[in-house]
Design an enzyme around this catalytic site. Sequence first.
Site, PDB file in Angstrom:
ATOM      1  CB  SER A 118      -0.891   0.026   1.238  1.00 32.65           C
ATOM      2  OG  SER A 118      -1.590  -1.183   1.371  1.00 32.65           O
TER       3      SER A 118
HETATM    4  N1  SAH Z   1       0.217  -4.895   4.307  1.00 33.72           N
HETATM    5  C1  SAH Z   1       0.768  -5.396   3.086  1.00 33.72           C
HETATM    6  C2  SAH Z   1      -0.173  -5.196   1.931  1.00 33.72           C
HETATM    7  C3  SAH Z   1      -0.312  -6.420   1.134  1.00 33.72           C
HETATM    8  S1  SAH Z   1      -1.622  -6.435  -0.048  1.00 33.72           S
HETATM    9  C4  SAH Z   1       2.143  -4.843   2.843  1.00 33.72           C
HETATM   10  O1  SAH Z   1       2.620  -4.006   3.632  1.00 33.72           O
HETATM   11  O2  SAH Z   1       2.791  -5.265   1.886  1.00 33.72           O
HETATM   12  C5  SAH Z   1      -2.856  -7.400   0.769  1.00 33.72           C
HETATM   13  C6  SAH Z   1      -2.494  -8.815   1.067  1.00 33.72           C
HETATM   14  O3  SAH Z   1      -3.660  -9.434   1.611  1.00 33.72           O
HETATM   15  C7  SAH Z   1      -2.081  -9.669  -0.123  1.00 33.72           C
HETATM   16  O4  SAH Z   1      -0.804 -10.147   0.098  1.00 33.72           O
HETATM   17  C8  SAH Z   1      -3.117 -10.793  -0.148  1.00 33.72           C
HETATM   18  O5  SAH Z   1      -2.576 -12.043  -0.526  1.00 33.72           O
HETATM   19  C9  SAH Z   1      -3.566 -10.803   1.298  1.00 33.72           C
HETATM   20  N2  SAH Z   1      -4.854 -11.444   1.568  1.00 33.72           N
HETATM   21  C10 SAH Z   1      -6.012 -11.383   0.881  1.00 33.72           C
HETATM   22  N3  SAH Z   1      -6.969 -12.140   1.470  1.00 33.72           N
HETATM   23  C11 SAH Z   1      -6.383 -12.683   2.577  1.00 33.72           C
HETATM   24  C12 SAH Z   1      -6.826 -13.576   3.603  1.00 33.72           C
HETATM   25  N4  SAH Z   1      -8.062 -14.077   3.632  1.00 33.72           N
HETATM   26  N5  SAH Z   1      -5.969 -13.922   4.574  1.00 33.72           N
HETATM   27  C13 SAH Z   1      -4.698 -13.442   4.593  1.00 33.72           C
HETATM   28  N6  SAH Z   1      -4.201 -12.615   3.640  1.00 33.72           N
HETATM   29  C14 SAH Z   1      -5.041 -12.242   2.652  1.00 33.72           C
END
Ligand code: SAH
Length: 272
Positions: A118
């Site tokens: 993000s």
């Molecule tokens: N906070 C992260 C943002 C990653 S994007 C950072 O700093 O990089 C959001 C993430 O949520 C993705 O990696 C995706 O795979 C994950 N995601 C989506 N649904 C999910 C679920 N049910 N459980 C765990 N992770 C999930």
Amino acid sequence: MNGKSTVKPSFPAKMDLSVGKGVKTHVAAPVAQKLQFVNPSSASKLVKIAPAIPQGLGMDSSTFRARMVRKLANQGITDARVLNAMQTTHRHSFVDTALANQAYEDTSLPIGWGQTISKPNVVARMVELLFEGKKGNLGRVLEIGTGCGYQAAVLSHIAHEVYSIERVAGLYEKARENFRPFRIKNTHLLFGDGMLGFPKGAPYTGIIAAAGGDAIPQAWVDQLAVGGRIVAPVTNKVSGEQSLVVVDKTESGLTRTVLELVQFVPLKSGVT
Ligand code: SAH
């Protein structure tokens, strides 16, 4: 292992290898120079173990972070704990080397597996909301969607303990790799379906999601402590628009506040 189970954390968290079978894992491209924390809860104790000139940044990365933090403050982020955590956390160490020179721009960046890290101002905004009205360090926090681990690292500076869960095995591995040079001892990286929360760490004083579904899973509400808060993107089923939603749990029940429109990757069930 079925798609619904989670791996119990340990220090460092271990992956259930049965899950990884047939799953392509990915080791993050090494970032040329990383710094190491002596005490993750104290920004002032950041110690350099390598020259702080990340490849592609061309100068001391703290200068870039300071500029980013000034911008965040101008954009309305006021919580000193959040600004301090943003100043301390090396965003460039959580993205691929080729993108390190963009790490301190206010932009989301690809982290592989079709996911993104993000924007700094979205991370700061959500973390600020999570800690709003709370004094000192927040107790235990659950993050859904570890991705590359950046936001978990930011949270580790403010929360007493962080549980961060990721459903994509490759990203879980990548986050672990990204965490390795930093001694962040208060953060458990977990592989599993975050829609189920992580009951073993409950109750949480804060739950923060980096992926948006069309509702806040009941498991999160159940695992939230009284006095705690959920900050999550939620997609309106009718309009298809995604907004940031805050849920507060009080003695007398739940309050739900819908805030600004946002754009997060979808919250998906199961693991892959
Ligand atoms: N906070 C992260 C943002 C990653 S994007 C950072 O700093 O990089 C959001 C993430 O949520 C993705 O990696 C995706 O795979 C994950 N995601 C989506 N649904 C999910 C679920 N049910 N459980 C765990 N992770 C999930």
